[in-house]
Design an enzyme around this catalytic site. Structure first.
Site, PDB file in Angstrom:
ATOM      1  CD  GLU A   1     -19.793  21.083  -3.184  1.00  0.00           C
ATOM      2  OE1 GLU A   1     -19.764  22.165  -2.585  1.00  0.00           O
ATOM      3  OE2 GLU A   1     -20.475  20.568  -3.886  1.00  0.00           O
TER       4      GLU A   1
ATOM      5  CD  GLU B   1     -22.836  17.511  -2.267  1.00  0.00           C
ATOM      6  OE1 GLU B   1     -23.475  18.585  -2.669  1.00  0.00           O
ATOM      7  OE2 GLU B   1     -22.012  17.619  -1.268  1.00  0.00           O
TER       8      GLU B   1
ATOM      9  CG  ASP C   1     -38.684  25.535   4.144  1.00  0.00           C
ATOM     10  OD1 ASP C   1     -38.865  26.257   3.448  1.00  0.00           O
ATOM     11  OD2 ASP C   1     -37.686  24.932   4.808  1.00  0.00           O
TER      12      ASP C   1
HETATM   13 CA    CA Z   1     -37.593  25.986   1.298  1.00  0.00          CA
END
Ligand code: CA
Length: 656
Positions: A187, A289, A300
């Site tokens: 990028e 991507e 998480d």
């Molecule tokens: Ca996460």
């Protein structure tokens, strides 16, 4: 039913319909995934998957399973599902002096070699993504590796980039890794390894490309940029590279782009700009991507880039099917919307949570194994961002695995889009309508809601709402508020937002739109009679009806509005006035039904800021009649010029 705060009323009214994913969609044994065939898909089309974090994930205790529920090697599973390239980022030195990893998979060349070996063992090629940085490089930062920091002469830096790349490629070669493609920079939107001048960027890219060719002469050399929605920037990058290429620097094969549907414009735009570059410069093009969320949920304890907080919904619902449709359509665009599209690569499709218990537990694991996007150790290199905001996976809701490591049906899309699998259409997600209801009127909820079908088309389906008579009455009795009403449609939980409001049946009730909806009859030709824009003189908003006239007995007018389509029922009318120097007055608010006055209320003028609100007694209005409401003002004046302000007319239904 949940009561929300009134403050969210205005937000809700302007809201685009939200999409709610189907709850608990179980993966059937035979895939129910709808996949439209991608025509003309070449046999060797690149279906890549970036799994740069996988070694750190495995060290953190993450396990992956196949569709039969057996623990499996991630690479075997991906190869079986049609993935033929594995992408891995390479950072020069993502460790501090004590050897603590910065995180994000701690992806140095040794990590890339391990990943490369496992990809090769499963028949997949490796796409090496050099960041030429010690940690994340993207459009917002392209920090120079610490080891090159002292190299102020670009030619020294160029030599260092060449030697570093050569060494890395040799390690891959020695390990027997099949390298198919190498990116010289990630990028690199006008910057690379701390350099901002195109000449210097080209030197570094060229150094990398030369080193790659020495060790892997067959490997494709790719450049990679982000933000295809800024087509002019892409034109600049491509023409700069072309200039240096013509001058013997940086010969490359593939012009790569990131394409995240939430941020990077339409597929039509992607097709147009990649086509232009491919045709102008004779390059292969590729999506380096991409990814899409299958759920809003985070698993998480570390926030995600896309999800419930962001609320960005673009074209596809956040469902497993939505994720598959997004990937299918991006693939179709690269294959059929560009002249030389060679592939797409999904970003970090296996970066799932390392634990389900708490942020604290996960944090300890991220710090130890580098399985979060950044660890606190990154502060020695990037104190402003990674060193401050370190945490876990920001894309666990964009993986092809659930939090336990079980694969999602959407992982089959790569394999299935070759032949297509047009299963029977079903509703996959529901739009959530907003209904505005007058507190004095019965609530009418829609009979249908729009479903996003498995082929991503929209169609209305019948809905039943769970709203008791008691709840309905309470909503009407509790004043203005927003409610969530739940229901069922197509086997899914439906939701609708209801705004209970005191509806004003007048147009331009506060003169903010300029008063065109009002009829002014100026009987004595006052010097001034118009809608004025002056916040301090308005009751609400910034505008109001203003009058002023110097001579005595020069103020007599009406301001009124006629409503043709008022529903049958009982209504009340109110309007406010203030002013001064008016002397003897005759002022009143009135209501007429079919031209006949049915109610009036006198008003007085008593000085600046003393607003007087007239409330005409409630009246009944039969079906089909014309209702006119207004105010009559007549002032003798005290000789200084009579003046006044009229604002905020209200015609509301009456609950009785
Ligand atoms: Ca996460």
């Amino acid at each position: 039913m949940k009561l929300r705060m009134l403050v969210s009323l205005f937000l809700a009214l302007g809201m685009i319909p939200l999409l709610s994913p189907s709850a608990g969609a179980e993966a059937a044994k035979d895939s129910t995934l709808y996949v439209k065939k991608v025509e003309n898909l070449p046999e060797d089309f690149i279906f890549g998957m970036d799994v740069s974090s996988v070694l750190a994930e495995e060290k953190s205790g993450v396990r992956y399973y196949d569709f039969e529920g057996r623990e499996t090697d991630l690479f075997r599973l991906l190869a079986d599902q049609g993935i033929n390239y594995i992408r891995v980022r390479v950072w020069n030195d993502p460790f501090d002096a004590e050897g603590n990893g910065f995180g994000g998979g701690n992806c140095d060349i040794e990590t890339a070699v391990e990943i490369g070996k496992r990809a090769t063992a499963c028949g997949m090629k490796l796409l090496v993504d050099f960041h030429y940085s010690d940690f994340w490089a993207d459009p917002s930062k392209q920090m120079v590796p610490r080891a090159w920091k002292s190299l102020t002469d670009i030619h020294e830096k160029r030599e260092a980039a060449y030697r570093y790349t050569l060494e890395c490629m040799q390690k891959l070669k020695d390990a027997g890794v099949e390298v198919g493609m190498v990116q010289v920079g990630n990028e690199t939107n006008g910057r690379l390894a701390g350099e901002k001048i195109w000449m210097n960027i080209a030197y570094l890219m060229d150094a990398g490309a030369r080193a790659v060719r020495e060790v892997y002469p067959e490997a494709l050399i790719a450049v990679h940029f982000a933000n295809p929605e800024k087509a002019d920037s892409y034109r600049t990058y491509a023409s700069k590279l072309d200039y240096y290429e013509k001058n013997g620097l940086i010969h490359y094969d593939v012009f790569g782009t990131s394409y995240y549907p939430y941020w990077h414009g339409t597929l039509d735009n992607l097709s147009a700009i990649l086509t232009e570059i491919a045709e102008t410069y004779g390059k292969k093009v590729m999506v380096m991507e991409t990814s899409y969320a299958f759920t809003e949920e985070d698993t998480d304890f570390s926030g995600n880039t896309i999800g419930s907080g962001g609320g960005i919904v673009k074209d596809y619902p956040f469902t497993v099917q939505g994720q598959a449709n997004a990937i299918r359509n991006i693939t179709d665009t690269v294959v059929n919307g560009t002249p030389s599209g060679i592939g797409i690569c999904y970003w970090e499709g296996a970066w799932i949570t390392v634990g389900r218990n708490s942020w604290e537990e996960n944090h300890a694991i991220w710090e130890k194994y580098g399985s979060g996007w950044a660890s606190s150790y990154a502060s020695v290199y990037d104190p402003e961002d990674a060193g401050k905001y370190y945490g876990g996976s920001a894309v666990d809701n964009q993986a092809f695995f659930d939090a336990e490591g079980k694969p999602l049906e959407s992982l089959k899309v790569f394999r299935l889009m070759r032949e297509g699998q047009e299963t029977e259409l079903k509703a996959d997600a529901l739009e959530e309508p907003t209904v505005i209801c007058d507190l004095a009127m019965p609530l009418e909820l829609p009979d249908t809601v729009h479903a996003v079908m498995t082929d991503n088309s929209r169609q209305p389906i019948p809905v039943t709402w769970k709203l008791t008579e008691e709840e309905n009455e309470r909503m009407h009795a509790s004043g203005p508020a927003i409610y969530e009403v739940e229901g069922e449609a197509g086997g899914m939980k439906a939701r609708c937002y209801v705004s209970m409001i005191e509806y004003n049946y007048l147009r331009d009730d506060s003169f903010e739109e300029g008063g065109a909806a009002w009829k002014i009859t100026d009987l004595k030709k006052a010097d001034e009679l118009y809608v004025e824009d002056k916040k301090t003189d308005s009751l609400t908003g910034s505008k109001h009806m203003h009058f002023w006239s110097a001579a005595k007995n020069s103020v007599e007018f009406t301001v009124e509005q006629t409503i043709e389509d008022l529903p049958e029922g009982r209504f009340k009318f109110a309007i406010s006035i203030m002013g001064g120097d008016c002397g003897e007055t005759e002022i009143y608010a009135y209501v007429k039904v079919d031209g006949e006055t049915v109610g009036t209320c006198p008003m007085t003028i008593s000085g600046y800021g003393n607003w007087d609100t007239a409330r005409v007694p409630a009246f009944d209005h039969p079906a089909g009649s014309r209702v006119t409401v207004g105010v009559y003002v007549k002032c003798e004046g005290e000789g200084n010029g009579a003046w006044g302000k009229i604002d905020d007319a209200m015609l509301n239904a009456v609950t009785e």
